[in-house]
Design a protein around this motif. Structure first.
Motif, mmCIF file in Angstrom:
data_model
loop_
_atom_site.group_PDB
_atom_site.id
_atom_site.type_symbol
_atom_site.label_atom_id
_atom_site.label_comp_id
_atom_site.label_asym_id
_atom_site.label_seq_id
_atom_site.Cartn_x
_atom_site.Cartn_y
_atom_site.Cartn_z
ATOM 1 N N PHE A 102 -4.535 3.866 -7.920
ATOM 2 C CA PHE A 102 -4.906 5.190 -8.410
ATOM 3 C C PHE A 102 -3.666 5.886 -8.971
ATOM 4 C CE2 PHE A 102 -7.865 4.175 -4.973
ATOM 5 C CZ PHE A 102 -9.079 4.389 -5.600
ATOM 6 N N SER A 103 -3.905 6.881 -9.796
ATOM 7 C CA SER A 103 -2.809 7.703 -10.317
ATOM 8 C C SER A 103 -3.144 9.168 -10.058
ATOM 9 C CB SER A 103 -2.641 7.459 -11.817
ATOM 10 O OG SER A 103 -1.581 8.225 -12.323
ATOM 11 N N PRO A 104 -2.285 9.881 -9.304
ATOM 12 C CA PRO A 104 -1.028 9.419 -8.713
ATOM 13 C C PRO A 104 -1.263 8.423 -7.581
ATOM 14 C CG PRO A 104 -1.563 11.594 -7.879
ATOM 15 C CD PRO A 104 -2.588 11.288 -8.937
ATOM 16 N N GLU A 105 -0.197 7.733 -7.188
ATOM 17 C CA GLU A 105 -0.289 6.750 -6.107
ATOM 18 C C GLU A 105 -0.794 7.399 -4.832
ATOM 19 O OE1 GLU A 105 3.525 4.941 -5.589
ATOM 20 O OE2 GLU A 105 3.177 3.461 -7.166
ATOM 21 N N ARG A 106 -1.533 6.607 -4.051
ATOM 22 C CA ARG A 106 -2.014 7.043 -2.749
ATOM 23 C C ARG A 106 -1.616 6.006 -1.708
ATOM 24 N NH1 ARG A 106 -8.274 7.393 -3.797
ATOM 25 N NH2 ARG A 106 -8.199 7.180 -1.542
ATOM 26 N N LEU A 107 -1.430 6.466 -0.481
ATOM 27 C CA LEU A 107 -1.175 5.524 0.596
ATOM 28 C C LEU A 107 -2.418 4.670 0.822
ATOM 29 C CD1 LEU A 107 0.691 7.688 3.267
ATOM 30 C CD2 LEU A 107 1.657 5.894 1.810
ATOM 31 N N ARG A 108 -2.174 3.408 1.154
ATOM 32 C CA ARG A 108 -3.281 2.514 1.490
ATOM 33 C C ARG A 108 -2.917 1.673 2.699
ATOM 34 N NH1 ARG A 108 -3.347 -3.198 -0.864
ATOM 35 N NH2 ARG A 108 -1.338 -3.492 -1.883
ATOM 36 N N ILE A 109 -3.903 1.169 3.366
ATOM 37 C CA ILE A 109 -3.690 0.243 4.480
ATOM 38 C C ILE A 109 -3.197 -1.078 3.905
ATOM 39 C CG2 ILE A 109 -4.903 -1.135 6.210
ATOM 40 C CD1 ILE A 109 -6.614 1.311 6.791
ATOM 41 N N HIS A 110 -2.192 -1.637 4.589
ATOM 42 C CA HIS A 110 -1.520 -2.819 4.047
ATOM 43 C C HIS A 110 -0.997 -3.677 5.201
ATOM 44 C CE1 HIS A 110 -0.052 -4.880 0.606
ATOM 45 N NE2 HIS A 110 1.212 -4.535 0.694
ATOM 46 N N TRP A 111 -0.914 -4.994 4.962
ATOM 47 C CA TRP A 111 -0.301 -5.911 5.916
ATOM 48 C C TRP A 111 -0.922 -5.809 7.317
ATOM 49 C CZ3 TRP A 111 1.428 -9.073 2.773
ATOM 50 C CH2 TRP A 111 2.288 -8.751 1.727
ATOM 51 N N VAL A 112 -2.239 -5.930 7.386
ATOM 52 C CA VAL A 112 -2.922 -6.018 8.680
ATOM 53 C C VAL A 112 -2.872 -7.482 9.106
ATOM 54 C CG1 VAL A 112 -5.076 -5.660 9.937
ATOM 55 C CG2 VAL A 112 -4.405 -4.072 8.107
ATOM 56 N N MET A 113 -2.187 -7.732 10.217
ATOM 57 C CA MET A 113 -2.001 -9.114 10.673
ATOM 58 C C MET A 113 -2.106 -9.171 12.189
ATOM 59 S SD MET A 113 1.277 -10.339 8.360
ATOM 60 C CE MET A 113 2.448 -9.109 8.925
ATOM 61 N N THR A 114 -2.660 -10.270 12.681
ATOM 62 C CA THR A 114 -2.658 -10.541 14.120
ATOM 63 C C THR A 114 -2.190 -11.966 14.339
ATOM 64 O OG1 THR A 114 -4.547 -9.065 14.448
ATOM 65 C CG2 THR A 114 -4.001 -10.539 16.260
ATOM 66 N N SER A 115 -1.243 -12.139 15.238
ATOM 67 C CA SER A 115 -0.763 -13.479 15.573
ATOM 68 C C SER A 115 -1.920 -14.324 16.104
ATOM 69 C CB SER A 115 0.331 -13.376 16.639
ATOM 70 O OG SER A 115 0.628 -14.649 17.162
ATOM 71 N N PRO A 116 -2.026 -15.587 15.688
ATOM 72 C CA PRO A 116 -3.112 -16.436 16.175
ATOM 73 C C PRO A 116 -3.221 -16.485 17.695
ATOM 74 C CG PRO A 116 -2.023 -17.495 14.332
ATOM 75 C CD PRO A 116 -1.211 -16.266 14.659
ATOM 76 N N SER A 117 -2.110 -16.393 18.387
ATOM 77 C CA SER A 117 -2.161 -16.461 19.857
ATOM 78 C C SER A 117 -2.639 -15.158 20.494
ATOM 79 C CB SER A 117 -0.782 -16.831 20.409
ATOM 80 O OG SER A 117 0.183 -15.880 20.016
ATOM 81 N N HIS A 118 -2.850 -14.127 19.676
ATOM 82 C CA HIS A 118 -3.303 -12.836 20.213
ATOM 83 C C HIS A 118 -4.602 -12.360 19.570
ATOM 84 C CE1 HIS A 118 0.441 -12.095 22.443
ATOM 85 N NE2 HIS A 118 1.066 -12.607 21.399
ATOM 86 N N GLN A 119 -5.275 -13.239 18.842
ATOM 87 C CA GLN A 119 -6.486 -12.818 18.148
ATOM 88 C C GLN A 119 -7.668 -12.681 19.100
ATOM 89 O OE1 GLN A 119 -6.982 -15.434 14.751
ATOM 90 N NE2 GLN A 119 -5.198 -14.586 13.714
ATOM 91 N N ARG A 120 -8.689 -11.963 18.612
ATOM 92 C CA ARG A 120 -9.942 -11.721 19.337
ATOM 93 C C ARG A 120 -9.742 -10.847 20.573
ATOM 94 N NH1 ARG A 120 -13.671 -14.320 16.669
ATOM 95 N NH2 ARG A 120 -13.206 -16.268 15.591
ATOM 96 N N LYS A 121 -8.761 -9.946 20.483
ATOM 97 C CA LYS A 121 -8.526 -8.980 21.561
ATOM 98 C C LYS A 121 -8.627 -7.544 21.055
ATOM 99 C CE LYS A 121 -5.488 -12.178 24.045
ATOM 100 N NZ LYS A 121 -4.137 -12.411 24.607
ATOM 101 N N GLY A 122 -8.993 -7.386 19.802
ATOM 102 C CA GLY A 122 -9.126 -6.047 19.242
ATOM 103 C C GLY A 122 -7.818 -5.401 18.838
ATOM 104 N N LEU A 123 -6.752 -6.194 18.711
ATOM 105 C CA LEU A 123 -5.440 -5.612 18.433
ATOM 106 C C LEU A 123 -5.333 -5.082 17.001
ATOM 107 C CD1 LEU A 123 -3.144 -8.200 20.254
ATOM 108 C CD2 LEU A 123 -4.186 -6.109 21.156
ATOM 109 N N ALA A 124 -5.928 -5.782 16.033
ATOM 110 C CA ALA A 124 -5.904 -5.285 14.658
ATOM 111 C C ALA A 124 -6.652 -3.961 14.571
ATOM 112 C CB ALA A 124 -6.520 -6.312 13.716
ATOM 113 N N ARG A 125 -7.746 -3.858 15.279
ATOM 114 C CA ARG A 125 -8.515 -2.611 15.296
ATOM 115 C C ARG A 125 -7.657 -1.459 15.830
ATOM 116 N NH1 ARG A 125 -13.982 -1.567 15.244
ATOM 117 N NH2 ARG A 125 -14.388 -3.818 15.252
#
Length: 198
Positions: A102-125
């Motif tokens: 968009f113009s002007p720039e807006r903040l956006r959600i970026h780089w949402v990551m969960t380590s495979p050994s910690h997935q399915r625990k709701g940490l990204a949420r």
């Protein structure tokens, strides 16, 4: 988080939450905490990018980190929610960063990551919700958006469960009609190929 389904071609899609203050704030599972200093996790963040097979090599991942942290370390620290385990190891991340859609720039959600050994625990949420809380506190009444693609349909389902909705308006060089058509095609493909609804 960051599960890529290789059965889909890439087509960029946007999701938006019109009132991020309403995003529910889930509790962290026992043994996890939100790190107080995201800047201390450069090597772990770069390694997680590689572990999750983001495009590029480790040098490119380091360049992504440097582009954010050297450009505006205060912005990065304010809008990064890094979840760590009891040993202080990086488990999940979410950051906000200015987007080009968009113009002007807006903040956006970026780089949402969960380590495979910690997935399915709701940490990204938890990480996404924490970034939404900070954004809403600083920019009350402003919508928050993110960029995704049909390849990441499990992530789309997560975001939609948090109140984000497909953005079918105009953005960048896309008309509202093109944006709506992209979403219609993504829904069709995810239904036919993955048997899921987005």
């Amino acid at each position: 988080m960051t599960t890529i389904d290789p059965r889909f071609d890439y087509c960029e899609l946007l999701l938006q939450h019109d009132n991020p203050a309403q995003v529910p704030a889930p509790s962290l599972p026992e043994g996890y905490a939100v790190a107080s200093d995201p800047l201390a996790y450069r090597d772990a963040w770069v390694a997680l990018m590689g572990e999750l097979r983001f495009p590029g090599d480790l040098d490119e991942h380091r360049a992504h980190w440097a582009a954010m942290t050297e450009t505006d370390p205060e912005l990065f620290s304010r809008y990064s929610a890094f979840v760590v385990d009891e040993q202080g190891d990086l488990a999940a991340t979410c950051s906000l960063w200015p987007g080009r859609h968009f113009s002007p720039e807006r903040l956006r959600i970026h780089w949402v990551m969960t380590s495979p050994s910690h997935q399915r625990k709701g940490l990204a949420r938890v990480a996404v919700a924490e970034c939404c809380r900070r954004f809403a506190a600083d920019k009350p009444g402003e919508p928050l958006y993110l960029s995704t693609q049909a390849q990441s349909w499990p992530a789309i389902r997560l975001y939609e469960s948090m109140g984000f909705a497909p953005y079918e308006g105009a953005w960048s060089d896309r008309t509202a009609e093109q944006s709506a058509a992209d979403w219609a095609e993504a829904r069709r493909l995810v239904r036919e190929v993955a048997g899921a609804e987005v």
